[in-house]
Design a protein around this motif. Structure first.
Motif, short mmCIF file in Angstrom:
data_model
loop_
_atom_site.label_atom_id
_atom_site.label_comp_id
_atom_site.label_asym_id
_atom_site.label_seq_id
_atom_site.Cartn_x
_atom_site.Cartn_y
_atom_site.Cartn_z
N ASP A 133 -2.75 4.78 -3.06
CA ASP A 133 -3.84 3.87 -2.70
C ASP A 133 -4.78 4.55 -1.72
O ASP A 133 -6.00 4.42 -1.82
CB ASP A 133 -3.29 2.59 -2.05
N ALA B 179 -3.24 2.32 4.53
CA ALA B 179 -2.73 3.20 3.46
C ALA B 179 -2.56 4.62 3.98
O ALA B 179 -1.63 5.33 3.59
CB ALA B 179 -3.66 3.16 2.25
N LEU C 207 0.82 -1.21 0.00
CA LEU C 207 0.00 0.00 0.00
C LEU C 207 0.86 1.26 0.00
O LEU C 207 1.93 1.28 0.58
CB LEU C 207 -0.91 0.03 1.23
#
Length: 189
Positions: free
Chosen positions: A27, A50, A23
């Protein structure tokens, strides 16, 4: 006057993503846009993680902002609550506290659609924590990204996070940092 969300209701559980190490900040922005567009199939655990990898996400507000939001709520200045909470959400969409405050404030100013949206986000964020474990051992600890998430999780479970009988200790083991909370369950003692 706190919002307590029963983890047995509302949105279906997000699927647990087995590998999240890839991530990044992009994202985070993509996931936020999807939720803002009404897509609640988003993996909210992935969204929270994220956030931690994004330079554009602050998962908690400053003490001054949180105090101002609390004061405005106490004084029934719901437009001010919305102003502060929405600013905190722009700074960090995963701010559970800001979304929860929006639920009550939008309800008070009769904007049912926005109140529902923030309730759905609050519920999904909390479920992503509550479904990460049962919070009873370090092996089944609730996975949080900030101390404010700890407090929100405890409040959602109807548990105190300060006061008589509450003790907190740090545990570092196997490259992980845990906080061990010992506290009385108000329903069982």
């Amino acid at each position: 006057e706190s919002v307590i969300i029963d983890p047995e209701v509302a949105l279906a559980a997000s699927p647990v993503t087995p590998a999240l190490e890839g991530l990044n900040g992009t994202d985070y922005q993509t996931l936020v846009r999807r939720v803002e567009a009404g897509d609640f199939t988003v993996d909210f655990r992935a969204l929270r993680l994220a956030c931690m990898k994004s330079t554009q996400c602050g998962p908690r507000g400053t003490k001054a902002d949180l105090a101002a939001m609390e004061r405005a709520e106490r004084d029934h200045q719901f437009a001010k609550v919305v102003e502060i909470a929405e600013r905190l959400i722009r700074q960090g969409f995963v701010n559970i506290e800001a979304h929860a405050n929006c639920v009550k404030a939008y309800d008070a100013i009769h904007d049912a659609a926005k109140s529902k949206f923030h309730m759905d986000v609050t519920t999904a964020l909390l479920r992503s924590i509550l479904f990460s474990g049962d919070g009873k051992t370090k092996e089944t600890a609730w996975e949080v990204i900030s101390d404010r998430e700890e407090y929100s999780t405890l409040v959602a479970r109807g548990l105190p996070y300060f006061g008589s009988g509450v003790s907190i200790s740090a545990v570092d083991e196997g490259g992980h940092h845990y906080e061990r909370w010992e506290l009385p369950d108000p329903t069982t003692g």
